[in-house]
Motif scaffolding. Structure first.
Motif, PDB file in Angstrom:
ATOM      1  N   ASP A 191      -4.314   4.742  -4.844  1.00  0.00           N
ATOM      2  CA  ASP A 191      -3.206   4.673  -4.280  1.00  0.00           C
ATOM      3  C   ASP A 191      -2.916   4.109  -3.013  1.00  0.00           C
ATOM      4  O   ASP A 191      -3.837   4.308  -1.916  1.00  0.00           O
ATOM      5  N   ALA A 192      -2.058   3.357  -2.892  1.00  0.00           N
ATOM      6  CA  ALA A 192      -1.750   2.645  -1.453  1.00  0.00           C
ATOM      7  C   ALA A 192      -1.243   3.643  -0.532  1.00  0.00           C
ATOM      8  O   ALA A 192      -0.502   4.525  -1.095  1.00  0.00           O
ATOM      9  N   ASP A 193      -1.267   3.309   0.739  1.00  0.00           N
ATOM     10  CA  ASP A 193      -0.632   4.160   1.620  1.00  0.00           C
ATOM     11  C   ASP A 193       1.028   4.032   1.358  1.00  0.00           C
ATOM     12  O   ASP A 193       1.591   3.039   0.920  1.00  0.00           O
ATOM     13  N   PRO A 194       1.892   5.136   1.312  1.00  0.00           N
ATOM     14  CA  PRO A 194       3.239   5.310   0.991  1.00  0.00           C
ATOM     15  C   PRO A 194       3.981   4.286   1.990  1.00  0.00           C
ATOM     16  O   PRO A 194       3.302   4.114   3.090  1.00  0.00           O
ATOM     17  N   LEU A 195       4.998   3.604   1.564  1.00  0.00           N
ATOM     18  CA  LEU A 195       5.807   2.813   2.518  1.00  0.00           C
ATOM     19  C   LEU A 195       7.015   3.471   2.764  1.00  0.00           C
ATOM     20  O   LEU A 195       7.889   4.010   1.974  1.00  0.00           O
ATOM     21  N   VAL A 196       7.314   3.592   4.063  1.00  0.00           N
ATOM     22  CA  VAL A 196       8.454   4.052   4.671  1.00  0.00           C
ATOM     23  C   VAL A 196       9.062   3.174   5.685  1.00  0.00           C
ATOM     24  O   VAL A 196       8.590   2.840   6.802  1.00  0.00           O
ATOM     25  N   LEU A 197      10.236   2.692   5.496  1.00  0.00           N
ATOM     26  CA  LEU A 197      10.889   1.597   6.249  1.00  0.00           C
ATOM     27  C   LEU A 197      12.360   2.188   6.387  1.00  0.00           C
ATOM     28  O   LEU A 197      13.192   2.591   5.508  1.00  0.00           O
ATOM     29  N   HIS A 198      12.653   1.718   7.678  1.00  0.00           N
ATOM     30  CA  HIS A 198      14.376   1.770   7.976  1.00  0.00           C
ATOM     31  C   HIS A 198      14.575   1.097   8.988  1.00  0.00           C
ATOM     32  O   HIS A 198      13.992   0.940  10.232  1.00  0.00           O
ATOM     33  N   HIS A 199      15.798   0.374   8.895  1.00  0.00           N
ATOM     34  CA  HIS A 199      16.206  -0.755   9.757  1.00  0.00           C
ATOM     35  C   HIS A 199      17.737  -0.112  10.498  1.00  0.00           C
ATOM     36  O   HIS A 199      18.663   0.155   9.746  1.00  0.00           O
TER      37      HIS A 199
END
Length: 341
Positions: A38-46
């Motif tokens: 599993d890759a690191d989870p992606l958490v993004l917010h603009h």
């Protein structure tokens, strides 16, 4: 990482001070130290556009077991390990472009970016191991793109494979927003069969990204998870229960993430990752309070659960539990072959 190092877990929690009513966390664990696919989870917010994305990626170990890359210390990485991480990079680039160019979250533009980045990362030497199940850099993906509006939150799920996206609300509980790319999509049956995937992201064969759109009216939690979280439980409703039980015993987002990490390592036999964002709750205390009734309802489902030694009674309980839980759980699941707008 040395092969005898302990299994590791990575947790993350954040609450942007300038964006009231929004918080996020992610959990990542690996079953074999240093070899988690599993890759690191992606958490993004603009912040300016009030647009964000949470996503998870599960390298398909069976299809991508051949070595694809060797790092500077001579440690070989499988195609599955590399594929999940390359896909994560591509999705992050795609989200940035959507924000900067004001583009909607179109699955075809995401497919194009994934193919471009995966093609650039393909190993120079082809594996001598071939077969119909083999893939170059194979991975699943489940992503939720969201935009917070004044009256609601626009939600678009994008996925390939058998990782899943969900919405969790105080009134309806956990509802799945994706349909696995497998021939068998009954969530209870899948817990015992583990059907092969009919579609996954990879570098050497065609794949598709499906999309499904819904509106979140009011408060709720948007989350994505790989099958290490939901694929090793007794019933599909168990996943909701462990989310809410961990929430009610936590003091803040970081504690919730840490408890989820410890909990999943107790029952899973796989790498496991999860990313979520909470929307519309003034603080963590309100989040817990509003989910208390749903948590109590979940607790009542487990009263009178048969002893594990009575397999027939336990099987009957699982079927009855799924029968009562399934309607709301699948209410937002896309129909077979559907790609939402």
């Amino acid at each position: 990482m040395p092969s005898d190092a302990p299994t590791t877990a990575v947790t993350h929690a954040v609450r942007p001070a300038s964006q009231a009513g929004l918080s996020a966390l992610s959990v990542w664990t690996e079953s074999t130290a240093g070899a988690g696919e599993d890759a690191d989870p992606l958490v993004l917010h603009h912040l300016l556009s009030r647009t964000g994305l949470v996503a998870v990626f599960d390298g398909a170990g069976g299809a991508g077991s051949a070595p694809s890359w060797i790092n500077g210390r001579g440690l070989a990485r499988s195609g599955a390990w590399t594929g999940s991480r390359v896909a994560r990079l591509a999705v992050e680039q795609w989200f940035r472009d959507c924000v900067e160019q004001g583009r909607p979250p179109e699955p075809r533009t995401l497919e194009h970016r994934l193919r471009k980045v995966l093609d650039a990362a393909r190993p120079d030497v082809r594996s001598k191991v071939v077969g119909t199940m083999r893939r170059q850099l194979p991975t699943t993906m489940a992503a939720i793109w969201y935009r917070v509006e004044d009256a609601h939150t626009a939600v678009h799920t994008l996925w390939a494979g058998d990782s899943r996206a969900y919405v969790l609300t105080p009134s309806k509980g956990l509802q799945v927003l994706t349909r696995d790319h497998t021939d068998e999509t009954d969530a209870l049956v899948q817990l015992t069969q583990d059907p092969p995937m009919t579609n996954m992201i990879c570098a050497d064969r065609p794949f598709t990204i499906d999309q499904h759109g819904v509106l979140l009216n009011g408060q709720g939690v948007l989350l994505c998870a790989t099958d290490g979280f939901f694929g090793y439980v007794r019933t599909p409703g168990d996943f909701e229960y462990l989310l809410l039980e961990s929430l009610q015993n936590s003091s803040d987002e970081a504690d919730w993430a840490a408890r989820l990490s410890r909990k999943v390592q107790q029952y899973t036999a796989d790498d496991a990752s999860l990313a979520l964002v909470t929307i519309g709750f003034s603080d963590f205390r309100e989040l817990c309070e509003l989910f208390m009734d749903r948590y109590r309802r979940s607790q009542r489902r487990y009263r009178g659960v048969p002893d594990g030694s009575d397999e027939e009674s336990l099987r009957h309980w699982r079927e009855q539990d799924w029968l009562s839980y399934r309607t709301e759980y699948e209410r937002h699941m896309p129909a077979v072959g559907e790609v939402g707008e």
